[in-house]
Design an enzyme around this catalytic site. Structure first.
Site, PDB file in Angstrom:
ATOM      1  N   SER A  62     -37.816  29.910  28.673  1.00 38.76           N
ATOM      2  CA  SER A  62     -38.152  30.843  27.601  1.00 38.76           C
ATOM      3  C   SER A  62     -38.568  32.198  28.144  1.00 38.76           C
ATOM      4  O   SER A  62     -39.172  32.296  29.216  1.00 38.76           O
ATOM      5  CB  SER A  62     -39.315  30.248  26.779  1.00 38.76           C
ATOM      6  OG  SER A  62     -39.851  31.207  25.900  1.00 38.76           O
TER       7      SER A  62
ATOM      8  N   TYR B 271     -47.982  26.088  26.505  1.00 38.87           N
ATOM      9  CA  TYR B 271     -46.544  25.865  26.267  1.00 38.87           C
ATOM     10  C   TYR B 271     -45.739  26.729  27.235  1.00 38.87           C
ATOM     11  O   TYR B 271     -44.882  26.230  27.963  1.00 38.87           O
ATOM     12  CB  TYR B 271     -46.151  26.203  24.824  1.00 38.87           C
ATOM     13  CG  TYR B 271     -44.671  26.480  24.712  1.00 38.87           C
ATOM     14  CD1 TYR B 271     -44.200  27.794  24.630  1.00 38.87           C
ATOM     15  CD2 TYR B 271     -43.742  25.447  24.762  1.00 38.87           C
ATOM     16  CE1 TYR B 271     -42.846  28.052  24.597  1.00 38.87           C
ATOM     17  CE2 TYR B 271     -42.395  25.700  24.730  1.00 38.87           C
ATOM     18  CZ  TYR B 271     -41.951  27.011  24.640  1.00 38.87           C
ATOM     19  OH  TYR B 271     -40.594  27.278  24.619  1.00 38.87           O
TER      20      TYR B 271
ATOM     21  N   LYS C 248     -43.110  25.920  30.759  1.00 38.32           N
ATOM     22  CA  LYS C 248     -41.768  26.444  31.056  1.00 38.32           C
ATOM     23  C   LYS C 248     -41.747  27.059  32.463  1.00 38.32           C
ATOM     24  O   LYS C 248     -40.835  26.832  33.259  1.00 38.32           O
ATOM     25  CB  LYS C 248     -41.349  27.475  30.016  1.00 38.32           C
ATOM     26  CG  LYS C 248     -41.101  26.899  28.644  1.00 38.32           C
ATOM     27  CD  LYS C 248     -40.037  25.801  28.701  1.00 38.32           C
ATOM     28  CE  LYS C 248     -39.766  25.173  27.356  1.00 38.32           C
ATOM     29  NZ  LYS C 248     -38.792  24.067  27.444  1.00 38.32           N
TER      30      LYS C 248
HETATM   31  C1  WQD Z   1     -41.652  37.130  16.302  1.00 38.64           C
HETATM   32  C2  WQD Z   1     -42.314  38.392  15.774  1.00 38.64           C
HETATM   33  C3  WQD Z   1     -44.654  38.136  15.316  1.00 38.64           C
HETATM   34  C4  WQD Z   1     -44.260  35.335  12.018  1.00 38.64           C
HETATM   35  C5  WQD Z   1     -42.042  32.410  19.905  1.00 38.64           C
HETATM   36  C6  WQD Z   1     -42.539  31.669  21.089  1.00 38.64           C
HETATM   37  C7  WQD Z   1     -41.539  31.753  22.193  1.00 38.64           C
HETATM   38  C8  WQD Z   1     -40.183  31.292  21.713  1.00 38.64           C
HETATM   39  C9  WQD Z   1     -39.757  32.055  20.477  1.00 38.64           C
HETATM   40  C10 WQD Z   1     -39.790  29.020  22.365  1.00 38.64           C
HETATM   41  C11 WQD Z   1     -43.696  38.601  16.387  1.00 38.64           C
HETATM   42  C12 WQD Z   1     -43.872  38.427  14.040  1.00 38.64           C
HETATM   43  C13 WQD Z   1     -43.968  36.181  13.061  1.00 38.64           C
HETATM   44  C14 WQD Z   1     -44.850  35.859  10.843  1.00 38.64           C
HETATM   45  C15 WQD Z   1     -44.786  38.044  11.806  1.00 38.64           C
HETATM   46  N1  WQD Z   1     -40.202  29.910  21.437  1.00 38.64           N
HETATM   47  N2  WQD Z   1     -44.215  37.510  12.943  1.00 38.64           N
HETATM   48  N3  WQD Z   1     -45.085  37.208  10.774  1.00 38.64           N
HETATM   49  O1  WQD Z   1     -43.828  34.797  19.054  1.00 38.64           O
HETATM   50  O2  WQD Z   1     -41.782  36.188  19.716  1.00 38.64           O
HETATM   51  O3  WQD Z   1     -41.873  33.757  20.240  1.00 38.64           O
HETATM   52  O4  WQD Z   1     -40.816  31.900  19.484  1.00 38.64           O
HETATM   53  O5  WQD Z   1     -39.360  29.177  23.453  1.00 38.64           O
HETATM   54  O6  WQD Z   1     -41.965  30.934  23.247  1.00 38.64           O
HETATM   55  O7  WQD Z   1     -43.728  32.282  21.508  1.00 38.64           O
HETATM   56  O8  WQD Z   1     -41.604  34.481  17.884  1.00 38.64           O
HETATM   57  O9  WQD Z   1     -40.944  34.309  15.524  1.00 38.64           O
HETATM   58  O10 WQD Z   1     -43.317  33.687  16.167  1.00 38.64           O
HETATM   59  O11 WQD Z   1     -42.612  36.076  16.181  1.00 38.64           O
HETATM   60  O12 WQD Z   1     -45.006  39.265  11.725  1.00 38.64           O
HETATM   61  O13 WQD Z   1     -45.162  35.137   9.848  1.00 38.64           O
HETATM   62  O14 WQD Z   1     -42.523  38.232  14.369  1.00 38.64           O
HETATM   63  O15 WQD Z   1     -45.872  38.861  15.338  1.00 38.64           O
HETATM   64  O16 WQD Z   1     -43.889  39.996  16.570  1.00 38.64           O
HETATM   65  P1  WQD Z   1     -42.370  34.895  19.228  1.00 38.64           P
HETATM   66  P2  WQD Z   1     -42.133  34.557  16.372  1.00 38.64           P
END
Ligand code: WQD
Length: 343
Positions: A131, A156, A160
Site C-alpha cells: 500500500s 495496518y 505492509k
Molecule cells: C481518502 C480521502 C479523507 C472519507 C486508505 C488507507 C490506505 C488504503 C486506501 C489500503 C482522505 C477523505 C474520506 C470520508 C473524507 N487502504 N474522506 N470523508 O485514507 O487515503 O487510504 O484507503 O491499503 O491504506 O489508509 O482513503 O478513502 O479513507 O480517504 O473526506 O467520509 O477522502 O480525508 O483525504 P485513504 P480514504
C-alpha cells in the site's frame, strides 16, 4: 464453461474480497486458473455468485484462514499452484490502532506461512498486496518507489511495510521466491457488470463508498475531512485507481515474474493512475457522471490523513507494460452502478 485442466493455477488468498475478486476475473481472462482461499471474515460468499455470473463458471474456493498451516499445506499439495497472489489481510486502519496485535498476528503470520510453504511445494512466484500508506506524507510528488518509506501511520500500514521487508530479506537469504510488492494507491470502482464490487461491512471509512451510500440515501450526508489543506481547493489529494486496472496490474506482475529465468528477485512497484484528485473534485465528478447530488458538509481534518499523495507510475509502465486505462468518471459510474445493485 468448464475449466481447462492445463491452465496454470494461481492461489489467490483473500480472493473473495474487493480487489481479490476483480483479480480473479482478470486471471481467468488471461488464461490462468485462480484458486481462491478466503475465510470470509471480511468478504461475503455472494462474491462467488458474482464471479460465476461474470465468468460463466465456478471458481475453486477454499473457505480457509490463511494462518491455518495444515489447511494451507493441504491446498498447496492438492492444487500445485505456479504462483500466489496474497491479498488476505485485515485492512481497517482505525481498527488496527485499537487492536494492533490482531493485525500483526493475522497479516504477518499468513505471509510467513506462505514463504515456508512455497519453497516446499516449488512455488516460486509471489505477488504481495502492499500500500502507498508506507510512504506517509512524501516530501516530493509524484512519489516514486525510491522514496524512502516513512514510519507507518498505523499498525495496518506497518504490517505492509514489515511484510515488504520480510519478503526482501527472504529473497536475500536465497529463499527460492520471485516476488513483487504492489503498492496500491486508492482502489475504487467495481466490475461494470455490477456483479462484484466493494462490500463495505458497516460504516465505510473510505471516501467513495461513503459517497455512493450518501447518494443512495443510506447516509444522510458525507463529511469532508478538512478543506484547509495546502491544495487547490483545500481538500486532500489522492490517486484513485480503478479496481479493474489494479486487477490487470496483478496479472502483468505475475507474467513478469513467470518470465524470470535466473535467480530470485524482489521488487516494489507503485500501482496508481499517476493523477492526484481532490476530495471535492471526486464529489463533483460523481455528481456530473451520475446526475445524483451528494450532500456533504465540511468537517475537521481526520487524524492521520496525509495532505496529498499520488503515484509516479513510470516503473509500472516500463517494467510491467501496464498503465491505468479507466478515468475517474468511469470508476465512479461503476461504483454507483454497484451501489444501486446492493442498495
Ligand atoms: C481518502 C480521502 C479523507 C472519507 C486508505 C488507507 C490506505 C488504503 C486506501 C489500503 C482522505 C477523505 C474520506 C470520508 C473524507 N487502504 N474522506 N470523508 O485514507 O487515503 O487510504 O484507503 O491499503 O491504506 O489508509 O482513503 O478513502 O479513507 O480517504 O473526506 O467520509 O477522502 O480525508 O483525504 P485513504 P480514504
Amino acid at each position: 464453461m468448464t475449466t481447462s485442466g492445463n491452465s496454470p493455477k494461481i492461489l489467490v488468498t483473500g480472493g473473495a474480497g474487493f480487489i481479490g475478486s476483480h483479480t480473479v476475473v482478470s486471471l481467468v481472462n488471461a488464461g490462468f486458473e485462480p484458486i481462491i482461499v478466503d475465510d470470509f471474515s471480511n468478504s461475503e460468499r455472494s462474491a462467488l455468485d458474482g464471479l460465476r455470473a461474470i465468468l460463466g463458471r465456478d471458481v475453486t474456493c477454499y473457505s480457509v484462514n490463511c494462518n491455518d498451516a495444515a489447511a494451507m499445506e493441504d491446498i498447496f499439495s492438492r492444487e500445485a499452484p505456479v504462483g500466489v497472489i496474497h491479498f488476505a489481510a485485515y485492512k481497517a486502519v482505525g481498527e488496527s490502532v485499537a487492536q494492533p496485535l490482531k493485525y500483526y498476528r493475522n497479516n504477518l503470520d499468513s505471509l510467513l506461512l506462505l514463504l515456508e510453504l512455497m519453497p516446499k511445494y516449488k512455488v516460486s512466484n509471489l505477488v504481495f498486496s502492499s500500500s502507498c500508506t508506507v510512504y506517509g506524507q512524501p516530501e516530493h510528488l509524484p512519489v516514486t518507489e525510491q522514496t524512502p518509506r516513512l514510519p507507518a501511520q498505523s499498525p495496518y500500514g506497518n504490517t505492509k511495510a514489515i511484510g515488504e521487508d520480510i519478503i526482501r530479506d527472504a529473497v536475500r537469504a536465497q529463499i527460492p521466491v520471485n516476488a513483487m510488492a504492489l503498492r496500491y494507491f486508492n482502489p475504487i470502482g467495481a466490475h461494470p457488470s455490477a456483479e462484484i464490487g466493494e462490500l463495505p461491512l458497516g460504516v465505510p471509512a473510505n471516501l467513495v463508498p461513503f459517497i455512493t451510500q450518501t447518494a443512495a440515501g443510506i447516509r444522510t450526508s458525507l463529511t469532508v475531512y478538512g478543506n484547509d489543506y495546502n491544495t487547490p481547493d483545500g481538500t486532500c489529494i489522492r490517486d484513485y485507481i480503478d479496481v479493474m486496472d489494479l486487477a490487470d496490474a496483478h496479472v502483468q506482475a505475475l507474467k513478469k515474474l513467470s518470465e524470470a529465468t535466473t535467480g530470485y528477485s524482489y521488487d516494489v512497484i507503485n500501482i496508481g493512475t499517476g493523477r492526484g484528485e481532490t476530495v471535492l473534485n471526486v464529489i463533483k465528478t460523481f455528481e456530473q457522471e451520475t446526475g445524483v447530488k451528494v450532500n456533504y458538509v465540511i468537517g475537521p481534518r481526520r487524524p492521520g490523513d496525509v495532505e496529498q499523495v499520488y503515484a509516479d507510475v513510470t516503473k509500472a509502465n516500463q517494467e510491467l507494460g501496464w498503465t491505468a486505462r479507466r478515468s475517474l468518471g468511469e470508476s465512479l459510474r461503476d461504483a454507483w452502478r454497484w451501489q444501486q445493485k446492493i442498495k
